[in-house]
Each structure stands twice: as C-alpha cells, then as structure tokens.
Design a protein around this motif. Structure first.
Motif, PDB file in Angstrom:
ATOM      1  N   ALA A  40       0.828  -1.211   0.000  1.00  0.00           N
ATOM      2  CA  ALA A  40       0.000   0.000   0.000  1.00  0.00           C
ATOM      3  C   ALA A  40       0.863   1.261   0.000  1.00  0.00           C
ATOM      4  CB  ALA A  40      -0.934   0.000   1.202  1.00  0.00           C
ATOM      5  N   ARG A  41       2.105   1.162   0.443  1.00  0.00           N
ATOM      6  CA  ARG A  41       3.006   2.317   0.447  1.00  0.00           C
ATOM      7  C   ARG A  41       3.718   2.494  -0.892  1.00  0.00           C
ATOM      8  NH1 ARG A  41       4.134   0.435   5.943  1.00  0.00           N
ATOM      9  NH2 ARG A  41       5.879  -0.764   5.128  1.00  0.00           N
ATOM     10  N   GLY A  42       3.545   1.543  -1.804  1.00  0.00           N
ATOM     11  CA  GLY A  42       4.206   1.619  -3.103  1.00  0.00           C
ATOM     12  C   GLY A  42       3.379   2.379  -4.126  1.00  0.00           C
ATOM     13  N   LYS A  43       3.711   2.153  -5.394  1.00  0.00           N
ATOM     14  CA  LYS A  43       2.989   2.797  -6.485  1.00  0.00           C
ATOM     15  C   LYS A  43       1.604   2.185  -6.622  1.00  0.00           C
ATOM     16  CE  LYS A  43       7.045   3.579  -9.402  1.00  0.00           C
ATOM     17  NZ  LYS A  43       7.621   3.251 -10.720  1.00  0.00           N
ATOM     18  N   ARG A  44       0.676   2.980  -7.156  1.00  0.00           N
ATOM     19  CA  ARG A  44      -0.675   2.477  -7.380  1.00  0.00           C
ATOM     20  C   ARG A  44      -1.253   3.135  -8.613  1.00  0.00           C
ATOM     21  NH1 ARG A  44      -4.076   3.138  -2.642  1.00  0.00           N
ATOM     22  NH2 ARG A  44      -2.157   3.217  -1.484  1.00  0.00           N
ATOM     23  N   VAL A  45      -2.174   2.416  -9.235  1.00  0.00           N
ATOM     24  CA  VAL A  45      -2.910   2.961 -10.368  1.00  0.00           C
ATOM     25  C   VAL A  45      -4.347   2.455 -10.271  1.00  0.00           C
ATOM     26  CG1 VAL A  45      -2.247   1.114 -11.960  1.00  0.00           C
ATOM     27  CG2 VAL A  45      -2.910   3.317 -12.863  1.00  0.00           C
ATOM     28  N   ALA A  46      -5.296   3.371 -10.478  1.00  0.00           N
ATOM     29  CA  ALA A  46      -6.712   3.018 -10.423  1.00  0.00           C
ATOM     30  C   ALA A  46      -7.243   2.846 -11.836  1.00  0.00           C
ATOM     31  CB  ALA A  46      -7.493   4.105  -9.691  1.00  0.00           C
ATOM     32  N   MET A  47      -7.858   1.708 -12.069  1.00  0.00           N
ATOM     33  CA  MET A  47      -8.495   1.407 -13.345  1.00  0.00           C
ATOM     34  C   MET A  47      -9.998   1.289 -13.086  1.00  0.00           C
ATOM     35  SD  MET A  47      -5.826   1.510 -15.111  1.00  0.00           S
ATOM     36  CE  MET A  47      -6.342   1.056 -16.723  1.00  0.00           C
ATOM     37  N   PRO A  48     -10.815   1.257 -14.124  1.00  0.00           N
ATOM     38  CA  PRO A  48     -12.262   1.156 -13.887  1.00  0.00           C
ATOM     39  C   PRO A  48     -12.672  -0.094 -13.107  1.00  0.00           C
ATOM     40  CG  PRO A  48     -11.840   1.771 -16.152  1.00  0.00           C
ATOM     41  CD  PRO A  48     -10.516   1.469 -15.542  1.00  0.00           C
TER      42      PRO A  48
END
Length: 139
Positions: A40-48
């Motif tokens: 959770a502290r790393g990179k994230r990307v939200a997709m649909p």
C-alpha cells in the motif's frame, strides 16, 4: 506402463518446461497483513475495474512475483466479494507471468460493482494498461 505421450506433457520440443508451466510456478500469493501494508506504500494505479498496487521488494532474494487480492465489504456481500476475487485471480494468472517483474509484490483491490460487472476482456486490457503505467521508470 504409461503411454509415451504422457512423458511429453509440460515440456516443449527442446525438453525444457513450457512457458505456461514456468509462469505458473513463479506466482505466489501474499498472505501476511504486513505484506499488504507494505504494498500500500508503493505505487498504485486506479483502473475502472480494480486498483493495482505495486512495490519492489528490496530483499528480493527470490525471483518470484507475489500477488495479493482484496475486496472490502463495499464490494457487496460474500458472494459478490468472492466473485470479484475469482475474476481478479484469473486476470493476474493471465497477465502477471508475462508482464509482471520478478521481485515485485502486486495487490489487486476489487471495486464496487465494476469488478464483477465489467466484461472479462476489459479487465485484461485494464491489467495490461495498469502494468505498463506502473513499470514506467520515472527519473
């Protein structure tokens, strides 16, 4: 006595194991809460259809790809959450062995109504897009 065809299952013409067998072997599942918290502290990307989190393990002595799945109660009742997680597992099984990087942890988070409602092909496209976004090196 076994038929001669059974000796060739899981191997290619050269005698090495097939890519599908190798790909399935290097995916391991995250089970510890602390691993989910680190991701959770790393990179994230939200997709649909989902949210994908990624973290490179600094102590990656093994070359495995670790994957975790989570769906909160916002996704729905137990049946809806399990369906969403099944779909996320299949997406990860299809794309991570070829597009994921060794020594990384990935967490797929289901989204309310869309994870279970989107067409599966759309989830696969979203997974490819999310991995390409996360693996871009920013300098």
């Amino acid at each position: 006595m076994t038929p001669p065809e059974t000796d060739l299952i899981g191997t290619n013409a050269i005698g090495d194991e097939s890519p599908a067998v190798l790909a399935c072997r290097k995916l391991t599942t995250l089970t510890q809460r602390r691993d989910f918290q680190r991701a959770a502290r790393g990179k994230r990307v939200a997709m649909p259809g989902f949210v994908l989190q990624m973290l490179r393990r600094p102590d990656s002595s093994d070359d495995s790809i670790r994957i975790g799945y989570t769906c909160s109660k916002k996704v729905g009742n137990a049946v809806a959450r399990n369906r969403a997680k099944r779909r996320l597992r299949e997406v990860a099984r299809a794309k991570l062995p070829t597009l994921g990087k060794n020594g990384h942890d990935y967490v797929l988070i289901g989204r309310n109504k869309t994870t279970a409602g989107l067409p599966f092909d759309q989830l696969l496209v979203d997974m490819e897009k999310a991995l390409s976004i996360l693996h871009v090196s920013r300098k």
